[in-house]
Design an enzyme around this catalytic site. Structure first.
Site, PDB file in Angstrom:
ATOM      1  N   LYS A 213       5.964   2.254  12.545  1.00  0.00           N
ATOM      2  CA  LYS A 213       5.865   2.670  13.959  1.00  0.00           C
ATOM      3  C   LYS A 213       6.084   1.527  14.921  1.00  0.00           C
ATOM      4  CE  LYS A 213       1.942   1.824  11.883  1.00  0.00           C
ATOM      5  NZ  LYS A 213       0.997   2.360  10.928  1.00  0.00           N
TER       6      LYS A 213
ATOM      7  N   GLY B 208      -6.765  -0.650   2.390  1.00  0.00           N
ATOM      8  CA  GLY B 208      -5.327  -0.521   2.681  1.00  0.00           C
ATOM      9  C   GLY B 208      -5.047   0.252   3.958  1.00  0.00           C
TER      10      GLY B 208
ATOM     11  N   ASP C 261      -1.366  -0.317  17.631  1.00  0.00           N
ATOM     12  CA  ASP C 261      -0.840   0.652  16.671  1.00  0.00           C
ATOM     13  C   ASP C 261      -0.902   2.072  17.248  1.00  0.00           C
ATOM     14  OD1 ASP C 261      -0.155   1.328  13.703  1.00  0.00           O
ATOM     15  OD2 ASP C 261      -1.888   2.587  14.149  1.00  0.00           O
TER      16      ASP C 261
ATOM     17  N   ILE D 175      -0.520  13.606   7.989  1.00  0.00           N
ATOM     18  CA  ILE D 175      -0.454  14.825   8.826  1.00  0.00           C
ATOM     19  C   ILE D 175       1.001  15.080   9.224  1.00  0.00           C
ATOM     20  CG2 ILE D 175      -1.202  15.906  10.977  1.00  0.00           C
ATOM     21  CD1 ILE D 175      -3.605  14.026  11.011  1.00  0.00           C
TER      22      ILE D 175
ATOM     23  N   LYS E  43       2.189   4.649  18.188  1.00  0.00           N
ATOM     24  CA  LYS E  43       2.253   6.026  17.681  1.00  0.00           C
ATOM     25  C   LYS E  43       2.327   7.045  18.812  1.00  0.00           C
ATOM     26  CE  LYS E  43      -0.288   5.049  13.410  1.00  0.00           C
ATOM     27  NZ  LYS E  43      -1.644   4.877  12.870  1.00  0.00           N
TER      28      LYS E  43
ATOM     29  N   THR F 166       0.832  -1.213   0.000  1.00  0.00           N
ATOM     30  CA  THR F 166       0.000   0.000   0.000  1.00  0.00           C
ATOM     31  C   THR F 166       0.864   1.260   0.000  1.00  0.00           C
ATOM     32  OG1 THR F 166      -1.723  -1.182   1.217  1.00  0.00           O
ATOM     33  CG2 THR F 166      -1.812   1.220   1.279  1.00  0.00           C
ATOM     34  N   VAL F 167       1.790   1.344   0.941  1.00  0.00           N
ATOM     35  CA  VAL F 167       2.585   2.580   1.076  1.00  0.00           C
ATOM     36  C   VAL F 167       3.651   2.653  -0.011  1.00  0.00           C
ATOM     37  CG1 VAL F 167       4.020   3.959   2.626  1.00  0.00           C
ATOM     38  CG2 VAL F 167       2.162   2.564   3.577  1.00  0.00           C
TER      39      VAL F 167
ATOM     40  N   VAL G 155       3.404   8.075  11.891  1.00  0.00           N
ATOM     41  CA  VAL G 155       2.343   8.554  12.781  1.00  0.00           C
ATOM     42  C   VAL G 155       1.360   9.431  12.014  1.00  0.00           C
ATOM     43  CG1 VAL G 155       1.869   9.760  14.935  1.00  0.00           C
ATOM     44  CG2 VAL G 155       4.070   8.669  14.619  1.00  0.00           C
TER      45      VAL G 155
ATOM     46  N   GLU H 202       8.210  10.566   9.597  1.00  0.00           N
ATOM     47  CA  GLU H 202       6.929  11.290   9.516  1.00  0.00           C
ATOM     48  C   GLU H 202       5.753  10.354   9.230  1.00  0.00           C
ATOM     49  OE1 GLU H 202       6.432  15.078   9.706  1.00  0.00           O
ATOM     50  OE2 GLU H 202       4.730  13.906  10.326  1.00  0.00           O
TER      51      GLU H 202
HETATM   52  P1  NAP Z   1       1.695  -3.989   2.781  1.00  0.00           P
HETATM   53  O1  NAP Z   1       0.677  -3.463   1.858  1.00  0.00           O
HETATM   54  O2  NAP Z   1       1.469  -5.300   3.441  1.00  0.00           O
HETATM   55  O3  NAP Z   1       3.076  -4.045   1.991  1.00  0.00           O
HETATM   56  C1  NAP Z   1       4.239  -4.640   2.514  1.00  0.00           C
HETATM   57  C2  NAP Z   1       5.265  -4.735   1.396  1.00  0.00           C
HETATM   58  O4  NAP Z   1       6.483  -5.213   1.945  1.00  0.00           O
HETATM   59  C3  NAP Z   1       4.872  -5.710   0.278  1.00  0.00           C
HETATM   60  O5  NAP Z   1       5.291  -5.197  -0.940  1.00  0.00           O
HETATM   61  C4  NAP Z   1       5.642  -6.986   0.625  1.00  0.00           C
HETATM   62  O6  NAP Z   1       6.045  -7.704  -0.518  1.00  0.00           O
HETATM   63  C5  NAP Z   1       6.879  -6.410   1.277  1.00  0.00           C
HETATM   64  N1  NAP Z   1       7.412  -7.314   2.311  1.00  0.00           N
HETATM   65  C6  NAP Z   1       6.894  -7.537   3.521  1.00  0.00           C
HETATM   66  N2  NAP Z   1       7.678  -8.421   4.192  1.00  0.00           N
HETATM   67  C7  NAP Z   1       8.672  -8.755   3.356  1.00  0.00           C
HETATM   68  C8  NAP Z   1       9.793  -9.610   3.459  1.00  0.00           C
HETATM   69  N3  NAP Z   1      10.026 -10.316   4.560  1.00  0.00           N
HETATM   70  N4  NAP Z   1      10.628  -9.691   2.405  1.00  0.00           N
HETATM   71  C9  NAP Z   1      10.412  -8.973   1.292  1.00  0.00           C
HETATM   72  N5  NAP Z   1       9.371  -8.121   1.140  1.00  0.00           N
HETATM   73  C10 NAP Z   1       8.519  -8.030   2.161  1.00  0.00           C
HETATM   74  O7  NAP Z   1       1.990  -2.963   3.980  1.00  0.00           O
HETATM   75  P2  NAP Z   1       1.691  -1.392   3.993  1.00  0.00           P
HETATM   76  O8  NAP Z   1       0.277  -1.176   4.380  1.00  0.00           O
HETATM   77  O9  NAP Z   1       2.241  -0.745   2.790  1.00  0.00           O
HETATM   78  O10 NAP Z   1       2.537  -0.971   5.284  1.00  0.00           O
HETATM   79  C11 NAP Z   1       3.923  -0.914   5.221  1.00  0.00           C
HETATM   80  C12 NAP Z   1       4.443  -0.186   6.479  1.00  0.00           C
HETATM   81  O11 NAP Z   1       3.894   1.122   6.523  1.00  0.00           O
HETATM   82  C13 NAP Z   1       4.058  -0.844   7.794  1.00  0.00           C
HETATM   83  O12 NAP Z   1       5.097  -0.625   8.715  1.00  0.00           O
HETATM   84  C14 NAP Z   1       2.824  -0.061   8.222  1.00  0.00           C
HETATM   85  O13 NAP Z   1       2.634  -0.053   9.615  1.00  0.00           O
HETATM   86  C15 NAP Z   1       3.194   1.322   7.754  1.00  0.00           C
HETATM   87  N6  NAP Z   1       2.093   2.235   7.490  1.00  0.00           N
HETATM   88  C16 NAP Z   1       1.048   1.827   6.738  1.00  0.00           C
HETATM   89  C17 NAP Z   1       0.042   2.723   6.467  1.00  0.00           C
HETATM   90  C18 NAP Z   1      -1.144   2.349   5.633  1.00  0.00           C
HETATM   91  O14 NAP Z   1      -2.074   3.147   5.548  1.00  0.00           O
HETATM   92  N7  NAP Z   1      -1.169   1.175   5.042  1.00  0.00           N
HETATM   93  C19 NAP Z   1       0.107   4.026   6.963  1.00  0.00           C
HETATM   94  C20 NAP Z   1       1.213   4.395   7.737  1.00  0.00           C
HETATM   95  C21 NAP Z   1       2.198   3.489   7.989  1.00  0.00           C
HETATM   96  P3  NAP Z   1       4.966  -8.367  -1.538  1.00  0.00           P
HETATM   97  O15 NAP Z   1       4.290  -7.205  -2.218  1.00  0.00           O
HETATM   98  O16 NAP Z   1       5.756  -9.175  -2.476  1.00  0.00           O
HETATM   99  O17 NAP Z   1       4.031  -9.141  -0.666  1.00  0.00           O
HETATM  100  N1  HSE Z   2      -3.168   0.860  10.322  1.00  0.00           N
HETATM  101  C1  HSE Z   2      -2.841   2.233  10.518  1.00  0.00           C
HETATM  102  C2  HSE Z   2      -4.111   3.009  10.781  1.00  0.00           C
HETATM  103  C3  HSE Z   2      -2.140   2.769   9.309  1.00  0.00           C
HETATM  104  O1  HSE Z   2      -5.199   2.499  10.515  1.00  0.00           O
HETATM  105  O2  HSE Z   2      -4.024   4.129  11.287  1.00  0.00           O
HETATM  106  C4  HSE Z   2      -1.646   4.179   9.488  1.00  0.00           C
HETATM  107  O3  HSE Z   2      -0.600   4.236  10.399  1.00  0.00           O
END
Ligand code: NAP
Ligand code: HSE
Length: 439
Positions: free
Chosen positions: A102, A184, A198, A133, A202, A12-13, A129, A126
């Site tokens: 986080k 996502g 979570d 924002i 944060k 997603t990110v 959290v 940034e």
């Molecule tokens: P996600 O959609 O599950 O994506 C994770 C990515 O990392 C995927 O591309 C996955 O590969 C890759 N990955 C995970 N473990 C791996 C490993 N062991 N080896 C190689 N590649 C690996 O997660 P996300 O939602 O983007 O979140 C990523 C981070 O951002 C997390 O720390 C989350 O807490 C943080 N975050 C997320 C959001 C949000 O809104 N989603 C907001 C703020 C912060 P594949 O694609 O091949 O599976």
């Molecule tokens: N899972 C987190 C949320 C992503 O819903 O706020 C953003 O950090």
């Protein structure tokens, strides 16, 4: 010269980050000097929504953090391992880090920031959290002149999305969570959202930035939203409240030395006219109180691809701008905390409570509850008795039950729970499904 990015994760990110980096027109001019060198993923066969030639992809993430060509490692893969080892290896190799993780920072920030300081690299956070924002930048820089006294916020998008829809339409928790996952917003293991982990991660990060000390995650009182039912939503609405999962960090009120903090995450009844009551859906909001600023409130999208990528890319830009200027590490962009804050146990705090009781439908029940509360110095603000709600129940066959909702005045937690312990022994009590603090 271009600055090269190693992207760990394209979910997603990561997809949001790549989309911005691949389409710099009309954005900050520095983006034209930044390029993705390699993208580390788990699956090399998955269909991706960004267009990147095959040679960009690898499942050898160690090779990325060891690549001498890469200046900035962007960790958006999530989880603790292998993310932690990769980040530490990248730091040891002199690479700057931008992360949205986080969970990693709240658990291992001390080791990561100590390593970064020793090597002279940035660890930018940034996106970790409140999604899009710019609260980290605000606490590190824009509000740096203030003595911060409190942070109160809605800092998890998934749970706010769930609670908002429960308030609006009384839909079931499970189906709304499934939608949050599809959008996502949710963590890989959504119990991190639902159970408040979570938000605790944060608020630990934010409190550390606001109050200047490290925070031990285990010191933070945490409760999630899985116990909140549509019955509570309806009762809260009737009483003039909205239920929100709040994260709070403030100087402990009882502490005249101002040396300990009150940090907690729990569902909270927010008066419906309070500004946080109208923060809905995936939107996050955080109120910062400080001297001399008074109060400032930030709000915006708290999760999702674009919002989070906005914060990640802003951090990449800050690092690149600093590198271009040939600066030493800019202290306002780093984290230099050494000591751990003392955090006050929740039992020492003073709160107002909402309690929902299921009782036998018999005379004298409200009197019994009032007597127990009175004995422990708990004053009541309102009592709402519903007609019999549950006519049949698996564990009390054919017996009529009644529902009583009580709102207390402010009370020391110790006194409140002493009263609840006594109420639990009342023969007229069936159960206490919900206890929620009030803002
Ligand atoms: P996600 O959609 O599950 O994506 C994770 C990515 O990392 C995927 O591309 C996955 O590969 C890759 N990955 C995970 N473990 C791996 C490993 N062991 N080896 C190689 N590649 C690996 O997660 P996300 O939602 O983007 O979140 C990523 C981070 O951002 C997390 O720390 C989350 O807490 C943080 N975050 C997320 C959001 C949000 O809104 N989603 C907001 C703020 C912060 P594949 O694609 O091949 O599976
Ligand atoms: N899972 C987190 C949320 C992503 O819903 O706020 C953003 O950090």
């Amino acid at each position: 010269v271009t600055y090269k990015i190693g992207l760990l994760g394209l979910g997603t990110v990561g997809t949001g980050v790549a989309s911005i980096l691949l389409d710099p027109a009309g954005r900050n001019h520095l983006l034209k000097e930044i390029e993705i060198k390699q993208v580390g993923v788990r699956s090399l066969t998955k269909t991706r929504t960004v267009t990147l030639a095959e040679h960009y992809y690898t499942d050898d993430l160690v090779a990325i953090v060891n690549d001498p060509d890469i200046d900035v490692v962007v960790e958006v893969m999530g989880g603790i391992e292998p993310a932690k080892s990769l980040v530490l290896k990248a730091i040891a190799n002199g690479k700057h880090i931008v992360t949205a993780n986080k969970a990693l920072l709240a658990r291992h920030g001390d080791e990561i920031f100590t390593a970064a300081k020793a090597t002279g690299v940035y660890v930018m956070l940034e996106a970790s959290v409140c999604g899009g924002i710019p609260i980290v930048q605000a606490l590190k820089q824009s509000l740096g002149a203030n003595r911060i006294s409190g942070l109160t916020g809605i800092i998890n998008g998934t749970t706010n999305y769930i609670l908002t829809r429960m308030h609006a339409a009384g839909e079931s928790f499970e189906s709304i969570l499934a939608d949050a996952q599809k959008l996502g917003y949710a963590e890989a293991d959504p119990s991190a959202d639902v159970d408040g982990f979570d938000a605790a991660d944060k608020i630990a990060i934010l409190a550390s930035l606001a109050f200047g000390d490290r925070i031990k995650l285990g010191d933070i009182y945490r409760e999630g939203i899985s116990g909140i039912t549509n019955t509570d939503i309806a009762a809260a609405t009737e009483l003039g409240f909205v239920i929100k999962l709040l994260a709070i960090a403030r100087r402990a009120q009882t502490d005249t030395q101002n040396s300990s903090l009150d940090i907690r995450v729990h569902p909270t009844l927010v008066p419906k006219h309070h500004p946080l009551a109208s923060i809905n859906g995936v939107t996050n909001a955080i109120r910062v109180e400080g001297d001399p600023i008074g109060e400032v409130v930030f709000s915006g999208p708290g999760a999702g691809s674009g919002a989070t990528a906005s914060a990640v890319v802003a951090d990449i830009l800050s690092v690149v701008a600093s590198l271009k200027a040939g600066q030493q590490i800019n202290q306002l962009m780093g984290c230099n905390h050494q000591h751990y804050a003392s955090v006050q146990p929740i039992k020492h705090t003073v709160n107002q409570f909402y309690v929902r009781f299921i009782t036998r439908n018999q005379p004298g029940v409200i009197g019994d509850l009032g007597t127990c509360f009175g004995k422990h110095g708990v004053s009541l603000e309102s009592v709402l008795q519903k007609p019999v709600l549950l006519k049949t129940s698996q564990d009390v066959a054919n017996e009529e039950l009644a529902e009583v909702v009580i709102v207390t005045q402010k009370v020391a937690e110790g006194n409140f729970y002493a009263a609840i312990a006594e109420i639990n022994n009342l023969p007229s009590l069936h159960k206490i499904p919900t206890v929620i603090r009030i803002l």
